[in-house]
Design a protein around this motif. Structure first.
Motif, short mmCIF file in Angstrom:
data_model
loop_
_atom_site.label_atom_id
_atom_site.label_comp_id
_atom_site.label_asym_id
_atom_site.label_seq_id
_atom_site.Cartn_x
_atom_site.Cartn_y
_atom_site.Cartn_z
N THR A 1 0.84 -1.20 0.00
CA THR A 1 0.00 0.00 0.00
C THR A 1 0.88 1.24 0.00
O THR A 1 0.62 2.20 -0.73
CB THR A 1 -0.93 0.00 1.23
N SER A 2 1.92 1.22 0.80
CA SER A 2 2.83 2.36 0.88
C SER A 2 3.47 2.67 -0.46
O SER A 2 3.63 3.84 -0.82
CB SER A 2 3.94 2.09 1.89
N ALA A 3 3.86 1.64 -1.18
CA ALA A 3 4.48 1.84 -2.48
C ALA A 3 3.50 2.50 -3.44
O ALA A 3 3.87 3.39 -4.21
CB ALA A 3 4.98 0.51 -3.05
N ASP A 4 2.25 2.09 -3.38
CA ASP A 4 1.23 2.69 -4.24
C ASP A 4 1.01 4.16 -3.89
O ASP A 4 0.92 5.00 -4.78
CB ASP A 4 -0.09 1.92 -4.12
N VAL A 5 0.93 4.47 -2.60
CA VAL A 5 0.73 5.86 -2.18
C VAL A 5 1.94 6.70 -2.57
O VAL A 5 1.80 7.83 -3.04
CB VAL A 5 0.45 5.95 -0.66
N GLN A 6 3.14 6.14 -2.41
CA GLN A 6 4.36 6.85 -2.78
C GLN A 6 4.36 7.16 -4.27
O GLN A 6 4.74 8.26 -4.69
CB GLN A 6 5.60 6.03 -2.41
N SER A 7 3.93 6.23 -5.08
CA SER A 7 3.87 6.43 -6.52
C SER A 7 2.92 7.57 -6.88
O SER A 7 3.24 8.43 -7.71
CB SER A 7 3.43 5.13 -7.19
N ILE A 8 1.77 7.60 -6.25
CA ILE A 8 0.79 8.67 -6.50
C ILE A 8 1.35 10.01 -6.06
O ILE A 8 1.25 11.01 -6.78
CB ILE A 8 -0.54 8.36 -5.78
N ALA A 9 1.99 10.04 -4.89
CA ALA A 9 2.56 11.28 -4.37
C ALA A 9 3.67 11.80 -5.28
O ALA A 9 3.75 13.00 -5.55
CB ALA A 9 3.09 11.07 -2.95
N ALA A 10 4.51 10.90 -5.78
CA ALA A 10 5.60 11.30 -6.67
C ALA A 10 5.04 11.86 -7.98
O ALA A 10 5.55 12.85 -8.51
CB ALA A 10 6.53 10.11 -6.93
N GLU A 11 4.01 11.22 -8.48
CA GLU A 11 3.37 11.70 -9.71
C GLU A 11 2.78 13.10 -9.50
O GLU A 11 2.92 13.97 -10.35
CB GLU A 11 2.27 10.71 -10.10
N ASN A 12 2.14 13.30 -8.36
CA ASN A 12 1.57 14.62 -8.04
C ASN A 12 2.66 15.68 -7.93
O ASN A 12 2.50 16.80 -8.40
CB ASN A 12 0.76 14.56 -6.75
N GLU A 13 3.76 15.32 -7.29
CA GLU A 13 4.86 16.27 -7.12
C GLU A 13 5.46 16.64 -8.49
O GLU A 13 5.71 17.81 -8.78
CB GLU A 13 5.92 15.69 -6.20
N LYS A 14 5.66 15.62 -9.31
CA LYS A 14 6.23 15.83 -10.65
C LYS A 14 5.33 16.73 -11.50
O LYS A 14 5.82 17.58 -12.25
CB LYS A 14 6.44 14.49 -11.32
N ALA A 15 4.02 16.56 -11.35
CA ALA A 15 3.07 17.35 -12.13
C ALA A 15 2.80 18.71 -11.50
O ALA A 15 2.05 19.52 -12.06
CB ALA A 15 1.75 16.57 -12.27
N GLY A 16 3.39 18.97 -10.33
CA GLY A 16 3.22 20.26 -9.65
C GLY A 16 1.85 20.45 -9.03
O GLY A 16 1.42 21.57 -8.79
N ARG A 17 1.17 19.35 -8.73
CA ARG A 17 -0.17 19.44 -8.14
C ARG A 17 -0.14 19.69 -6.65
O ARG A 17 -1.11 20.18 -6.09
CB ARG A 17 -0.97 18.17 -8.46
N VAL A 18 0.92 19.29 -6.00
CA VAL A 18 1.01 19.46 -4.53
C VAL A 18 2.29 20.18 -4.16
O VAL A 18 3.22 20.23 -4.88
CB VAL A 18 0.92 18.12 -3.77
#
Length: 117
Positions: free
Chosen positions: A100-117
């Motif tokens: 689960t942590s790996a999945d959340v990390q992936s989503i967070a990294a994608e958001n950071e890369k896209a400048g959403r968060v």
């Protein structure tokens, strides 16, 4: 007939496999220990281990649930770190791919890369 009380090692193995330790499992262990000792559960014994594992698993479910209720594009690295810490405590060791942590990390990294968060 001697009641079957799992060892601390068996309980930890159960948690490592991702199987929950329920309150329905922890309570009878405490009851058996109290009967055996005539003083209550054994400090650091199987009942204490079962209760601790149960509490850590519930904490992980709460943290993961909090993040799951957020819109996916608002998941942050901090969210991922909190879920990872709680999941590692719940299973008692390092986490691998597909957790689960790996999945959340992936989503967070994608958001950071896209400048959403």
């Amino acid at each position: 007939m001697e009641p079957n009380v799992p060892s601390k090692t068996e309980l930890q193995f159960q948690a490592n496999e991702g199987r929950p330790v329920t309150q329905d499992e922890a309570s009878p262990i405490a009851s058996v220990e109290s009967t055996i000792t005539e003083r209550g559960p054994i400090k650091g014994g199987p009942a204490a281990t079962a209760q601790s594992l149960h509490d850590r698993q519930q904490n992980f479910l709460e943290k993961a649930g909090d993040v799951a209720r957020k819109p996916a594009d608002e998941v942050t690295q901090e969210d991922a770190a909190q879920v990872q810490k709680a999941e590692a405590r719940a299973v008692g060791g390092p986490l691998g791919k597909g957790s689960t942590s790996a999945d959340v990390q992936s989503i967070a990294a994608e958001n950071e890369k896209a400048g959403r968060v």
